[in-house]
Motif scaffolding. Structure first.
Motif, PDB file in Angstrom:
ATOM      1  N   GLU A   1       0.825  -1.208   0.000  1.00 14.37           N
ATOM      2  CA  GLU A   1       0.000   0.000   0.000  1.00 14.37           C
ATOM      3  C   GLU A   1       0.858   1.256   0.000  1.00 14.37           C
ATOM      4  O   GLU A   1       0.566   2.210  -0.726  1.00 14.37           O
ATOM      5  CB  GLU A   1      -0.953   0.006   1.193  1.00 14.37           C
ATOM      6  CG  GLU A   1      -2.099  -0.948   1.046  1.00 14.37           C
ATOM      7  CD  GLU A   1      -3.025  -0.968   2.256  1.00 14.37           C
ATOM      8  OE1 GLU A   1      -2.988  -0.014   3.052  1.00 14.37           O
ATOM      9  OE2 GLU A   1      -3.780  -1.943   2.388  1.00 14.37           O
ATOM     10  N   GLU A   2       1.908   1.286   0.806  1.00 18.34           N
ATOM     11  CA  GLU A   2       2.796   2.445   0.844  1.00 18.34           C
ATOM     12  C   GLU A   2       3.457   2.650  -0.511  1.00 18.34           C
ATOM     13  O   GLU A   2       3.557   3.770  -1.004  1.00 18.34           O
ATOM     14  CB  GLU A   2       3.860   2.285   1.929  1.00 18.34           C
ATOM     15  CG  GLU A   2       3.314   2.462   3.320  1.00 18.34           C
ATOM     16  CD  GLU A   2       4.359   2.232   4.395  1.00 18.34           C
ATOM     17  OE1 GLU A   2       5.570   2.168   4.070  1.00 18.34           O
ATOM     18  OE2 GLU A   2       3.964   2.114   5.565  1.00 18.34           O
ATOM     19  N   SER A   3       3.896   1.577  -1.111  1.00 19.59           N
ATOM     20  CA  SER A   3       4.532   1.652  -2.419  1.00 19.59           C
ATOM     21  C   SER A   3       3.550   2.158  -3.472  1.00 19.59           C
ATOM     22  O   SER A   3       3.890   2.985  -4.316  1.00 19.59           O
ATOM     23  CB  SER A   3       5.064   0.276  -2.806  1.00 19.59           C
ATOM     24  OG  SER A   3       5.577   0.282  -4.104  1.00 19.59           O
ATOM     25  N   GLU A   4       2.336   1.656  -3.411  1.00 25.85           N
ATOM     26  CA  GLU A   4       1.308   2.057  -4.373  1.00 25.85           C
ATOM     27  C   GLU A   4       0.993   3.553  -4.266  1.00 25.85           C
ATOM     28  O   GLU A   4       0.878   4.250  -5.270  1.00 25.85           O
ATOM     29  CB  GLU A   4       0.045   1.227  -4.167  1.00 25.85           C
ATOM     30  CG  GLU A   4      -1.000   1.409  -5.243  1.00 25.85           C
ATOM     31  CD  GLU A   4      -0.565   0.864  -6.594  1.00 25.85           C
ATOM     32  OE1 GLU A   4      -1.107   1.339  -7.605  1.00 25.85           O
ATOM     33  OE2 GLU A   4       0.311  -0.009  -6.652  1.00 25.85           O
ATOM     34  N   LEU A   5       0.878   4.052  -3.033  1.00 25.46           N
ATOM     35  CA  LEU A   5       0.603   5.481  -2.844  1.00 25.46           C
ATOM     36  C   LEU A   5       1.744   6.339  -3.367  1.00 25.46           C
ATOM     37  O   LEU A   5       1.518   7.376  -4.012  1.00 25.46           O
ATOM     38  CB  LEU A   5       0.348   5.781  -1.364  1.00 25.46           C
ATOM     39  CG  LEU A   5      -0.963   5.259  -0.800  1.00 25.46           C
ATOM     40  CD1 LEU A   5      -0.997   5.472   0.710  1.00 25.46           C
ATOM     41  CD2 LEU A   5      -2.144   5.942  -1.460  1.00 25.46           C
ATOM     42  N   ALA A   6       2.973   5.934  -3.101  1.00 26.52           N
ATOM     43  CA  ALA A   6       4.133   6.682  -3.590  1.00 26.52           C
ATOM     44  C   ALA A   6       4.134   6.706  -5.116  1.00 26.52           C
ATOM     45  O   ALA A   6       4.398   7.749  -5.734  1.00 26.52           O
ATOM     46  CB  ALA A   6       5.425   6.071  -3.060  1.00 26.52           C
ATOM     47  N   HIS A   7       3.812   5.570  -5.722  1.00 23.39           N
ATOM     48  CA  HIS A   7       3.768   5.511  -7.185  1.00 23.39           C
ATOM     49  C   HIS A   7       2.642   6.395  -7.744  1.00 23.39           C
ATOM     50  O   HIS A   7       2.846   7.115  -8.723  1.00 23.39           O
ATOM     51  CB  HIS A   7       3.584   4.080  -7.676  1.00 23.39           C
ATOM     52  CG  HIS A   7       3.362   4.019  -9.146  1.00 23.39           C
ATOM     53  ND1 HIS A   7       4.350   4.241 -10.061  1.00 23.39           N
ATOM     54  CD2 HIS A   7       2.228   3.824  -9.869  1.00 23.39           C
ATOM     55  CE1 HIS A   7       3.840   4.173 -11.286  1.00 23.39           C
ATOM     56  NE2 HIS A   7       2.560   3.912 -11.185  1.00 23.39           N
ATOM     57  N   GLU A   8       1.476   6.344  -7.139  1.00 25.40           N
ATOM     58  CA  GLU A   8       0.354   7.160  -7.617  1.00 25.40           C
ATOM     59  C   GLU A   8       0.687   8.646  -7.553  1.00 25.40           C
ATOM     60  O   GLU A   8       0.391   9.398  -8.483  1.00 25.40           O
ATOM     61  CB  GLU A   8      -0.902   6.858  -6.809  1.00 25.40           C
ATOM     62  CG  GLU A   8      -1.510   5.509  -7.119  1.00 25.40           C
ATOM     63  CD  GLU A   8      -2.689   5.160  -6.218  1.00 25.40           C
ATOM     64  OE1 GLU A   8      -3.218   6.064  -5.538  1.00 25.40           O
ATOM     65  OE2 GLU A   8      -3.067   3.985  -6.192  1.00 25.40           O
ATOM     66  N   LEU A   9       1.298   9.069  -6.459  1.00 30.58           N
ATOM     67  CA  LEU A   9       1.701  10.469  -6.342  1.00 30.58           C
ATOM     68  C   LEU A   9       2.720  10.812  -7.414  1.00 30.58           C
ATOM     69  O   LEU A   9       2.602  11.848  -8.088  1.00 30.58           O
ATOM     70  CB  LEU A   9       2.281  10.740  -4.953  1.00 30.58           C
ATOM     71  CG  LEU A   9       2.875  12.136  -4.763  1.00 30.58           C
ATOM     72  CD1 LEU A   9       1.804  13.208  -4.926  1.00 30.58           C
ATOM     73  CD2 LEU A   9       3.549  12.242  -3.414  1.00 30.58           C
TER      74      LEU A   9
END
Length: 104
Positions: A30-38
């Motif tokens: 989830e943390e990785s996904e949020l960083a990628h989305e940003l």
């Protein structure tokens, strides 16, 4: 390497030894996904404005490698830095908290 390939490689690096059976896996994913989305949002807006990473960095008082790390999902900026990025991208910063029972 395109943004999608970078995302996959970054996920593997972040997750390292984590597996789907490991409870830490979900949190890290989830943390990785949020960083990628940003990072993708910053990239999309920057390219829509036809700005280079260097030009964006100059607009918000940063260095080009910092912009690259943000776009690549390698770091999550602080809220003050997000405000500077939004301003430099001629955009509005909006942060939402959505209850799980109302998520789409």
């Amino acid at each position: 390497m395109n943004h999608a390939e970078w995302k996959t490689r970054r996920h593997r690096k972040l997750l390292g030894e984590a597996t789907e059976e490991n409870p830490e896996y979900d949190r890290l994913y989830e943390e990785s996904e949020l960083a990628h989305e940003l990072g993708q949002m910053v990239y999309d807006r920057r390219t829509a404005l036809v700005l280079s990473q260097t030009e964006l960095a100059e607009r918000c008082g940063m260095k080009q490698p910092q912009i690259s790390r943000i776009e690549g999902g390698g770091t999550v900026p602080t809220i003050p830095l997000l405000r500077r990025l939004a301003s430099a991208l001629d955009a509005e910063l909006t942060i939402n908290l959505t209850p799980h029972d109302h998520a789409a």
